[in-house]
Motif scaffolding. Structure first.
Motif, PDB file in Angstrom:
ATOM      1  N   UNK A  41       5.461   6.384   9.338  1.00 47.69           N
ATOM      2  CA  UNK A  41       4.286   7.248   9.364  1.00 47.69           C
ATOM      3  C   UNK A  41       4.161   7.838  10.771  1.00 47.69           C
ATOM      4  N   UNK A  42       4.483   9.134  10.915  1.00 45.73           N
ATOM      5  CA  UNK A  42       4.433   9.773  12.235  1.00 45.73           C
ATOM      6  C   UNK A  42       3.237  10.714  12.370  1.00 45.73           C
ATOM      7  N   UNK A  43       2.305  10.597  11.464  1.00 44.76           N
ATOM      8  CA  UNK A  43       1.088  11.403  11.552  1.00 44.76           C
ATOM      9  C   UNK A  43      -0.087  10.480  11.898  1.00 44.76           C
ATOM     10  N   UNK A  44      -0.015   9.914  13.074  1.00 45.13           N
ATOM     11  CA  UNK A  44      -1.040   8.982  13.537  1.00 45.13           C
ATOM     12  C   UNK A  44      -1.725   9.548  14.783  1.00 45.13           C
ATOM     13  N   UNK A  45      -2.940   9.100  15.050  1.00 42.70           N
ATOM     14  CA  UNK A  45      -3.724   9.583  16.180  1.00 42.70           C
ATOM     15  C   UNK A  45      -4.098   8.413  17.095  1.00 42.70           C
ATOM     16  N   UNK A  46      -4.137   8.666  18.424  1.00 43.57           N
ATOM     17  CA  UNK A  46      -4.488   7.607  19.375  1.00 43.57           C
ATOM     18  C   UNK A  46      -5.899   7.065  19.121  1.00 43.57           C
ATOM     19  N   UNK A  47      -6.013   5.766  19.328  1.00 44.48           N
ATOM     20  CA  UNK A  47      -7.309   5.124  19.240  1.00 44.48           C
ATOM     21  C   UNK A  47      -7.748   4.741  17.843  1.00 44.48           C
ATOM     22  N   UNK A  48      -6.906   5.000  16.828  1.00 48.40           N
ATOM     23  CA  UNK A  48      -7.292   4.668  15.452  1.00 48.40           C
ATOM     24  C   UNK A  48      -6.519   3.433  14.957  1.00 48.40           C
ATOM     25  N   UNK A  49      -7.185   2.685  14.110  1.00 44.45           N
ATOM     26  CA  UNK A  49      -6.539   1.558  13.420  1.00 44.45           C
ATOM     27  C   UNK A  49      -6.304   1.968  11.968  1.00 44.45           C
ATOM     28  N   UNK A  50      -5.046   1.850  11.550  1.00 45.53           N
ATOM     29  CA  UNK A  50      -4.672   2.269  10.198  1.00 45.53           C
ATOM     30  C   UNK A  50      -4.370   1.038   9.335  1.00 45.53           C
ATOM     31  N   UNK A  51      -4.770   1.137   8.085  1.00 44.98           N
ATOM     32  CA  UNK A  51      -4.471   0.096   7.097  1.00 44.98           C
ATOM     33  C   UNK A  51      -3.481   0.672   6.067  1.00 44.98           C
ATOM     34  N   UNK A  52      -2.517  -0.169   5.657  1.00 42.52           N
ATOM     35  CA  UNK A  52      -1.470   0.287   4.738  1.00 42.52           C
ATOM     36  C   UNK A  52      -1.325  -0.695   3.572  1.00 42.52           C
ATOM     37  N   UNK A  53      -0.882  -0.159   2.437  1.00 45.13           N
ATOM     38  CA  UNK A  53      -0.495  -0.967   1.270  1.00 45.13           C
ATOM     39  C   UNK A  53       0.627  -0.234   0.542  1.00 45.13           C
ATOM     40  N   UNK A  54       1.402  -0.975  -0.209  1.00 43.23           N
ATOM     41  CA  UNK A  54       2.572  -0.426  -0.924  1.00 43.23           C
ATOM     42  C   UNK A  54       2.508  -0.888  -2.384  1.00 43.23           C
ATOM     43  N   UNK A  55       2.869  -0.002  -3.314  1.00 46.22           N
ATOM     44  CA  UNK A  55       3.023  -0.376  -4.726  1.00 46.22           C
ATOM     45  C   UNK A  55       4.430   0.005  -5.190  1.00 46.22           C
ATOM     46  N   UNK A  56       4.922  -0.714  -6.186  1.00 47.04           N
ATOM     47  CA  UNK A  56       6.245  -0.449  -6.761  1.00 47.04           C
ATOM     48  C   UNK A  56       6.090   0.248  -8.111  1.00 47.04           C
ATOM     49  N   UNK A  57       7.022   1.180  -8.429  1.00 49.71           N
ATOM     50  CA  UNK A  57       6.966   1.966  -9.664  1.00 49.71           C
ATOM     51  C   UNK A  57       8.323   1.864 -10.367  1.00 49.71           C
ATOM     52  N   UNK A  58       8.307   1.648 -11.699  1.00 45.81           N
ATOM     53  CA  UNK A  58       9.571   1.573 -12.427  1.00 45.81           C
ATOM     54  C   UNK A  58       9.935   2.935 -13.027  1.00 45.81           C
ATOM     55  N   UNK A  59      11.054   2.970 -13.747  1.00 45.49           N
ATOM     56  CA  UNK A  59      11.575   4.233 -14.273  1.00 45.49           C
ATOM     57  C   UNK A  59      10.670   4.870 -15.314  1.00 45.49           C
ATOM     58  N   UNK A  60       9.792   4.083 -15.915  1.00 49.83           N
ATOM     59  CA  UNK A  60       8.890   4.635 -16.936  1.00 49.83           C
ATOM     60  C   UNK A  60       7.477   4.859 -16.388  1.00 49.83           C
ATOM     61  N   UNK A  61       7.338   4.786 -15.061  1.00 46.05           N
ATOM     62  CA  UNK A  61       6.067   5.118 -14.434  1.00 46.05           C
ATOM     63  C   UNK A  61       5.069   3.989 -14.365  1.00 46.05           C
ATOM     64  N   UNK A  62       5.459   2.778 -14.790  1.00 42.05           N
ATOM     65  CA  UNK A  62       4.562   1.635 -14.657  1.00 42.05           C
ATOM     66  C   UNK A  62       4.457   1.255 -13.182  1.00 42.05           C
ATOM     67  N   UNK A  63       3.226   1.117 -12.695  1.00 40.12           N
ATOM     68  CA  UNK A  63       3.005   0.868 -11.272  1.00 40.12           C
ATOM     69  C   UNK A  63       2.398  -0.515 -11.052  1.00 40.12           C
ATOM     70  N   UNK A  64       2.935  -1.214 -10.051  1.00 43.63           N
ATOM     71  CA  UNK A  64       2.461  -2.558  -9.726  1.00 43.63           C
ATOM     72  C   UNK A  64       1.132  -2.504  -8.986  1.00 43.63           C
ATOM     73  N   UNK A  65       0.456  -3.649  -8.873  1.00 48.41           N
ATOM     74  CA  UNK A  65      -0.698  -3.718  -7.965  1.00 48.41           C
ATOM     75  C   UNK A  65      -0.244  -3.466  -6.525  1.00 48.41           C
ATOM     76  N   UNK A  66      -1.163  -2.998  -5.719  1.00 46.95           N
ATOM     77  CA  UNK A  66      -0.829  -2.759  -4.314  1.00 46.95           C
ATOM     78  C   UNK A  66      -0.629  -4.076  -3.577  1.00 46.95           C
ATOM     79  N   UNK A  67       0.245  -4.017  -2.589  1.00 38.61           N
ATOM     80  CA  UNK A  67       0.538  -5.203  -1.786  1.00 38.61           C
ATOM     81  C   UNK A  67      -0.680  -5.621  -0.966  1.00 38.61           C
ATOM     82  N   UNK A  68      -0.594  -6.807  -0.386  1.00 37.01           N
ATOM     83  CA  UNK A  68      -1.605  -7.222   0.585  1.00 37.01           C
ATOM     84  C   UNK A  68      -1.554  -6.252   1.773  1.00 37.01           C
TER      85      UNK A  68
END
Length: 366
Positions: free
Chosen positions: A330-357
């Motif tokens: 992620x290279x679109x970040x600004x100084x002085x900010x705290x960012x939170x991230x999560x990731x989900x997995x998607x299969x070939x038929x579009x089923x999406x997992x819950x977001x990660x911790x």
């Protein structure tokens, strides 16, 4: 003149002692019309039925053509020793000859395969469960004579067991669960092993494929992980009796369970991604935050979605296309900010997992 004629007659009589006077070569002997022995007999057993197949001979032993199709004797002998003489258990009548070819330069008729099913008496296997019988065929001409026995094939006598009478299949995220119930298998005789053979085929396909062999039980289950999603399958269980005796290892298929159909509709998302980490870096270059996580192992994984937010806001997806690997910058970040991230997995038929911790990282002020 009389002396000269008498000399010619004497010369001809002398020649007749060795060959016919004025005849080129000796007369050929009549054919005995003995059919050539079959060389390609095959035998296979399913339950108590033994399928025999062979090619009908077209020539006699003296290479002359067979004029009248022979009768075939089915020979069966207890044990694995070769038969010296046919022990006849059945007779196959001559096959109806094909009409002669009328077209000019037409190819000769092709080979004719003969098929016969012999019913193996169950009492043979009960008396000698680890034993064998040997099969052969004998082609016999109209005079009741043959050129000898065919090749000989051993078949095991092992008794077969009953298949489960109830079968079910349920689809889950980890595979197709095949479950069964039925009569308990009797203990196998000495030298015999019993198995349940799990088989599967796409509905409408001509043949089953073998998935696995398992020990027979009154109730049990099997997990199939080798299927494809969005397919309609048919499962069944076939019983198997195996014997190893007289230097021969052989197996006999018995009964089939009732088949069961299932449709492998994929409504199951991939597992939740784990191990997400966020690391800031900016030394000598544009500031960015690198994300890494443990890759998902599903065979139908299509990729990942990346979500970001700051405190007090809702997560927003950063990627426009699925991310194919377990990392993201992620290279679109600004100084002085705290960012939170999560990731989900998607299969070939579009089923999406819950977001990660979530993972967080702060971009320092300049």
């Amino acid at each position: 003149m009389r002396l000269r004629l008498a000399g010619l007659i004497g010369s001809c009589l002398l020649t007749l002692a060795f060959s016919a006077c004025g005849t080129p070569g000796s007369p050929s002997l009549p054919s005995l019309n003995l059919p050539r022995p079959v060389e390609d007999l095959t035998a296979s057993r399913r339950g108590n039925k033994v399928d025999l197949e062979w090619t009908m001979p077209r020539k006699n032993t003296d290479r002359t053509n067979i004029k009248h199709n022979p009768v075939t004797n089915i020979c069966r002998h207890e044990g694995t020793t070769l038969m010296a003489k046919c022990e006849v258990v059945a007779e196959v009548k001559p096959q109806t000859p094909k009409p002669p070819q009328k077209q000019k330069n037409a190819p000769p008729p092709g080979e004719v395969r003969i098929h016969y099913v012999d019913n193996l008496p169950p009492e043979l296997g009960e008396a000698n469960p680890s034993g064998f019988v040997t099969y052969a065929v004998e082609e016999v001409n109209v005079n009741g004579r043959s050129g000898g026995l065919s090749n000989q094939v051993p078949i095991p006598l092992v008794p077969v067991i009953a298949a489960p009478d109830k079968l079910s299949a349920q689809v889950s995220a980890d595979g197709v669960h095949v479950s069964w119930s039925g009569p308990a298998a009797a203990p196998p005789p000495a030298g015999v092993t019993y198995r349940y053979r799990i088989e599967r085929r796409p509905v409408g396909a001509p043949a089953y494929i073998v998935l696995d062999d398992v020990m027979p039980t009154a109730t049990g289950s099997y997990l199939d992980k080798t299927f494809a999603w969005e397919q309609k399958y048919e499962y069944r269980i076939t019983t198997l009796g195996e014997v190893n005796a007289n230097g021969i290892n052989a197996a006999v298929e018995g009964q089939d369970s009732p088949p069961v159909e299932v449709f492998t509709k994929d409504i199951y998302p991939p597992s939740q991604p784990a191990g997400l980490q966020a690391v800031f870096s900016s030394v000598g270059q544009k500031p960015f935050i690198d994300l890494t996580w443990a890759p998902n192992l599903e065979s139908d994984l299509a990729g990942y979605n990346i979500f970001r937010w700051v405190k007090g806001s809702q997560p927003e997806k950063l990627n426009t296309q699925l991310v194919p690997v377990a990392s993201y910058r992620d290279d679109k970040v600004e100084p002085g900010k705290t960012y939170f991230y999560a990731v989900s997995a998607v299969d070939l038929r579009g089923n999406q997992s819950p977001q990660s911790t979530p993972a967080s990282e702060t971009v320092p002020n300049h």
